[in-house]
Design a protein around this motif. Structure first.
Motif, PDB file in Angstrom:
ATOM      1  N   ILE A 126      12.446  -3.030 -13.100  1.00 50.14           N
ATOM      2  CA  ILE A 126      12.330  -2.322 -11.824  1.00 50.14           C
ATOM      3  C   ILE A 126      10.878  -2.378 -11.372  1.00 50.14           C
ATOM      4  N   VAL A 127      10.643  -2.898 -10.167  1.00 50.92           N
ATOM      5  CA  VAL A 127       9.272  -2.996  -9.655  1.00 50.92           C
ATOM      6  C   VAL A 127       8.974  -1.915  -8.617  1.00 50.92           C
ATOM      7  N   LEU A 128       9.994  -1.424  -7.916  1.00 48.81           N
ATOM      8  CA  LEU A 128       9.832  -0.328  -6.959  1.00 48.81           C
ATOM      9  C   LEU A 128      10.998   0.635  -7.142  1.00 48.81           C
ATOM     10  N   HIS A 129      10.694   1.930  -7.112  1.00 47.69           N
ATOM     11  CA  HIS A 129      11.760   2.918  -7.308  1.00 47.69           C
ATOM     12  C   HIS A 129      11.655   4.039  -6.282  1.00 47.69           C
ATOM     13  N   ASP A 130      12.690   4.163  -5.453  1.00 47.15           N
ATOM     14  CA  ASP A 130      12.836   5.281  -4.524  1.00 47.15           C
ATOM     15  C   ASP A 130      11.587   5.481  -3.652  1.00 47.15           C
ATOM     16  N   GLN A 146     -14.955  -1.579  -1.007  1.00 48.93           N
ATOM     17  CA  GLN A 146     -15.755  -1.227   0.157  1.00 48.93           C
ATOM     18  C   GLN A 146     -14.935  -1.389   1.434  1.00 48.93           C
ATOM     19  N   PHE A 147     -14.101  -2.415   1.477  1.00 43.52           N
ATOM     20  CA  PHE A 147     -13.230  -2.624   2.641  1.00 43.52           C
ATOM     21  C   PHE A 147     -12.256  -1.454   2.784  1.00 43.52           C
ATOM     22  N   LEU A 148     -11.684  -0.998   1.670  1.00 42.59           N
ATOM     23  CA  LEU A 148     -10.773   0.150   1.703  1.00 42.59           C
ATOM     24  C   LEU A 148     -11.499   1.407   2.154  1.00 42.59           C
ATOM     25  N   ASN A 149     -12.742   1.552   1.741  1.00 38.26           N
ATOM     26  CA  ASN A 149     -13.501   2.733   2.154  1.00 38.26           C
ATOM     27  C   ASN A 149     -13.744   2.760   3.661  1.00 38.26           C
ATOM     28  N   ARG A 150     -13.926   1.588   4.240  1.00 41.79           N
ATOM     29  CA  ARG A 150     -14.306   1.537   5.654  1.00 41.79           C
ATOM     30  C   ARG A 150     -13.134   1.377   6.611  1.00 41.79           C
ATOM     31  N   ALA A 151     -12.010   0.811   6.128  1.00 41.03           N
ATOM     32  CA  ALA A 151     -10.947   0.409   7.062  1.00 41.03           C
ATOM     33  C   ALA A 151      -9.696   1.274   7.011  1.00 41.03           C
ATOM     34  N   VAL A 152      -9.534   2.144   6.008  1.00 39.96           N
ATOM     35  CA  VAL A 152      -8.282   2.891   5.905  1.00 39.96           C
ATOM     36  C   VAL A 152      -8.522   4.395   5.941  1.00 39.96           C
ATOM     37  N   ASN A 153      -7.471   5.131   6.304  1.00 41.59           N
ATOM     38  CA  ASN A 153      -7.542   6.597   6.299  1.00 41.59           C
ATOM     39  C   ASN A 153      -6.481   7.226   5.396  1.00 41.59           C
ATOM     40  N   GLN A 154      -5.795   6.377   4.621  1.00 45.92           N
ATOM     41  CA  GLN A 154      -4.771   6.859   3.710  1.00 45.92           C
ATOM     42  C   GLN A 154      -4.559   5.805   2.627  1.00 45.92           C
ATOM     43  N   ILE A 155      -4.264   6.255   1.411  1.00 45.56           N
ATOM     44  CA  ILE A 155      -4.003   5.352   0.292  1.00 45.56           C
ATOM     45  C   ILE A 155      -2.595   5.595  -0.230  1.00 45.56           C
ATOM     46  N   PHE A 156      -1.835   4.496  -0.384  1.00 47.04           N
ATOM     47  CA  PHE A 156      -0.557   4.530  -1.085  1.00 47.04           C
ATOM     48  C   PHE A 156      -0.787   3.927  -2.477  1.00 47.04           C
ATOM     49  N   GLU A 157      -0.486   4.701  -3.515  1.00 45.88           N
ATOM     50  CA  GLU A 157      -0.576   4.181  -4.877  1.00 45.88           C
ATOM     51  C   GLU A 157       0.831   3.982  -5.428  1.00 45.88           C
ATOM     52  N   ILE A 158       1.102   2.775  -5.959  1.00 46.52           N
ATOM     53  CA  ILE A 158       2.360   2.524  -6.656  1.00 46.52           C
ATOM     54  C   ILE A 158       2.101   2.724  -8.140  1.00 46.52           C
ATOM     55  N   ASN A 159       2.770   3.716  -8.710  1.00 45.05           N
ATOM     56  CA  ASN A 159       2.537   4.119 -10.093  1.00 45.05           C
ATOM     57  C   ASN A 159       3.160   3.114 -11.057  1.00 45.05           C
ATOM     58  N   GLU A 160       2.400   2.702 -12.069  1.00 46.03           N
ATOM     59  CA  GLU A 160       2.908   1.679 -12.994  1.00 46.03           C
ATOM     60  C   GLU A 160       3.939   2.226 -13.975  1.00 46.03           C
ATOM     61  N   HIS A 161       4.034   3.552 -14.133  1.00 47.26           N
ATOM     62  CA  HIS A 161       4.951   4.128 -15.103  1.00 47.26           C
ATOM     63  C   HIS A 161       6.352   4.319 -14.520  1.00 47.26           C
ATOM     64  N   ASP A 162       6.441   4.923 -13.326  1.00 48.71           N
ATOM     65  CA  ASP A 162       7.769   5.149 -12.741  1.00 48.71           C
ATOM     66  C   ASP A 162       8.029   4.310 -11.502  1.00 48.71           C
ATOM     67  N   ARG A 163       7.025   3.488 -11.090  1.00 52.43           N
ATOM     68  CA  ARG A 163       7.140   2.577  -9.942  1.00 52.43           C
ATOM     69  C   ARG A 163       7.450   3.314  -8.635  1.00 52.43           C
ATOM     70  N   SER A 164       7.044   4.563  -8.572  1.00 53.81           N
ATOM     71  CA  SER A 164       7.208   5.327  -7.337  1.00 53.81           C
ATOM     72  C   SER A 164       5.914   5.266  -6.528  1.00 53.81           C
ATOM     73  N   LEU A 165       5.981   5.741  -5.292  1.00 56.54           N
ATOM     74  CA  LEU A 165       4.828   5.686  -4.390  1.00 56.54           C
ATOM     75  C   LEU A 165       4.272   7.084  -4.184  1.00 56.54           C
ATOM     76  N   HIS A 166       2.944   7.209  -4.303  1.00 57.19           N
ATOM     77  CA  HIS A 166       2.261   8.480  -4.086  1.00 57.19           C
ATOM     78  C   HIS A 166       1.226   8.291  -2.982  1.00 57.19           C
ATOM     79  N   SER A 167       1.134   9.248  -2.091  1.00 57.06           N
ATOM     80  CA  SER A 167       0.261   9.138  -0.924  1.00 57.06           C
ATOM     81  C   SER A 167      -0.957  10.044  -1.080  1.00 57.06           C
ATOM     82  N   TYR A 168      -2.128   9.516  -0.681  1.00 57.78           N
ATOM     83  CA  TYR A 168      -3.380  10.265  -0.729  1.00 57.78           C
ATOM     84  C   TYR A 168      -4.080  10.140   0.621  1.00 57.78           C
TER      85      TYR A 168
END
Length: 567
Positions: free
Chosen positions: A16-20, A222-244
């Protein structure tokens, strides 16, 4: 809402690479997607684009929303025979041309239509002209010049066929065409891999003012610091998405805070569980003790009364503790998974010569294209060199000449005795796609299979279930990790690194950077990663227009000041 992802799940076989995965994209969103290599970041973009189907879940677009996508290997789909740069630009602005044509048709129709029939034409004209303006249609020629110049491809003839361009040029032409399309949703997978410093800074500013939504996979901190206002992290343990909320730095801090709270809450709950179990055990032991120490005066009533009172008291204690324990165990805090520690370390013999590599009047050209001429320099044992220059200036070619893979047109390269060159290519050129991860790692090495498995797993770059996978099935980031593992296994004492941070997930990147900084021998690196460069320091070698200029002033402050000049 421009795009909605609902409960997306994706698997390849049993993996499973992506979950829910669920989220919503709005026009103002600038989102960076991060996570270890192989967790499904690129897969997510392909699902959103409709190039792959999820096992379950759904992607929905709002009416009339256009979506645009640039894959990691953006140059591959631009190699169609006969396609020119001008063809791509016309295709990219095709929607604008169609809108412009329809506006002219409506203008002509309104000029001759009866007054009582003009209202629906006016309504359509208002809608199309607003759309045309929003997409920059009134200044399209200016926008074409702006984008081509910003990505440093304005000097390319628009009549050139795409297949004649270098990989980096194709990637930038593809990105230019995508930006000129101005889709409502922009999906970018590692967009900075083939950009020089000035182009990256231009793209940062362009995306900051982009009118649509942006979802971008990137390892460029540095590009992420300057160009985005939100981070989506895909967790390697449960393959779910967390928003920051916020940029990359904010994400790192929020993640650290969340991890610390999780660990503290888990430890506190475990202590409470142990205390309750101890209370129950102690109470039950006290009952037995009370029986053994009851009065022996043959007064059965007294003995019964004391025992009953003791049992009732203990029973209340036990019952209260058991209720608390049941309540806690119904809402157990899961144990925080052990953090994967990536350990990159070079083990090598020191160099004895003070002249490790000597270049004497080295020149090279392809046809009429003169890459460099009369390069003369000596590289010493502790050298740290950053090799910069525009795409196509000959940086990778110089590496191949040093390694003996290509011959100079004139001049000589002399290597000191005992040199073991370690080369990290830009595009995983050295890996056999038909080998397994383990076979590629142990290639041309002596030892038992168990030894190699232990070393490979010890780096923290791969899990046990990964080592029998074929190289061709790996993601670009996983191939990069395998190259790094192979590089360390060679025990080199000189490093030639061509864009070493490309494709590497951020967890691996920092460990690898530290290994490079601690490397005891000379290192020559080609890089456009500004964060890496600030840590790396070193001499600045600039290849441009056939000449190599060398500045021996060390330090990241100097390098930062010269980025624009060097590129």
């Amino acid at each position: 809402m421009l795009l909605t992802a609902r409960s997306l799940t994706k698997a390849y076989g049993a993996s499973i690479v992506l979950h829910d995965v669920s989220f919503v994209l709005n026009a103002s969103d600038r989102i960076g997607v991060v996570g270890p290599n192989g967790v499904g970041k690129s897969t997510l973009l392909r699902i959103l684009m409709g190039q792959e189907e999820p096992e379950s879940g759904k992607v929905s677009l709002a009416p009339n929303v256009e979506i645009g996508y640039q894959p990691q290997q953006a140059s591959d789909h631009l190699q169609g025979s006969g396609t020119s740069i001008q063809d791509l630009l016309l295709q990219a602005t095709g929607n604008l041309r169609q809108l412009e044509k329809r506006m002219h048709e409506l203008e002509m129709a309104m000029a001759v239509v009866d007054a009582d029939l003009i209202e629906p034409l006016l309504h359509e004209y208002s809608h199309i002209s607003s759309r045309f303006e929003d997409l920059g249609g009134y200044k399209i020629e200016y926008r074409i010049d702006q984008v081509l110049s910003g990505l440093h491809i304005n000097t390319l003839s628009r009549e050139r066929h795409v297949e004649t361009l270098s990989g980096g040029e194709r990637a930038r032409v593809g990105l230019a065409a995508l930006l000129l399309r101005s889709p409502d949703v922009l999906l970018l997978d590692e967009p900075t891999n083939h950009l020089d410093f000035a182009s990256m800074e231009w793209l940062e500013a362009y995306l900051t003012n982009y009118r649509g939504a942006l979802l971008m996979v990137s390892h460029d901190r540095q590009f992420l610091n300057r160009a985005v206002n939100q981070i989506f992290e895909i967790n390697e343990h449960d393959r779910s998405l967390h928003s920051y909320t916020g940029n990359y730095d904010a994400y790192v801090q929020a993640q650290a805070n969340a991890r610390a709270k999780w660990e503290a809450d888990y430890e506190r709950q475990q202590e409470e569980i142990l205390e309750l179990r101890k209370r129950i055990k102690d109470a039950e032991r006290n009952v037995g003790h009370a029986h053994r120490t009851a009065p022996r005066d043959n007064d059965k009533f007294v003995r019964y009364f004391l025992a009953q009172g003791k049992q009732n008291a203990v029973s209340n204690i036990v019952r209260t503790a058991e209720v608390q324990l049941e309540r806690i165990e119904a809402n157990l805090i899961s144990k925080p998974p052990k953090l994967v520690r990536v350990t990159s370390q070079f083990i090598t013999d020191p160099l004895r010569s003070q002249e490790v590599i000597t270049l004497a009047n080295v020149s090279k050209q392809f046809g009429e294209n003169k890459l460099f001429q009369d390069i003369t320099h000596t590289i010493q044992p502790e050298a740290r060199i950053l090799l910069t220059g525009p795409n196509g200036a000959g940086k990778t070619t110089l590496f191949k000449i040093i390694m003996g893979q290509e011959q100079p047109d004139s001049g000589q390269i002399q290597l000191a005795p005992g040199i073991r060159l370690g080369y990290l290519s830009q595009e995983a050129e050295t890996l056999d796609p038909d080998k397994t991860v383990l076979e590629a790692y142990r290639h041309q090495q002596v030892g038992s299979e168990g030894e190699f498995i232990g070393r490979l797993l010890g780096h923290g770059l791969f899990r046990l279930e990964d080592i029998q996978k074929k190289v061709r099935s790996l993601s670009h980031g996983q191939k990069r990790k395998l190259e790094i593992a192979c590089l360390m296994a060679q025990h080199p004492n000189v490093l030639l690194l061509d864009e070493p941070t490309n494709y590497i997930s951020l967890d691996v990147l920092e460990a690898f950077e530290e290994a490079i900084l601690q490397f005891p021998g000379p290192v020559i690196a080609i890089s456009h990663d500004r964060w890496f460069i600030q840590r790396y320091g070193g001499e600045l070698w600039t290849l441009d227009q056939g000449q190599l200029s060398i500045n021996t002033e060390r330090g990241s402050g100097y390098l930062h000041a010269t980025w624009q000049d060097a590129n």
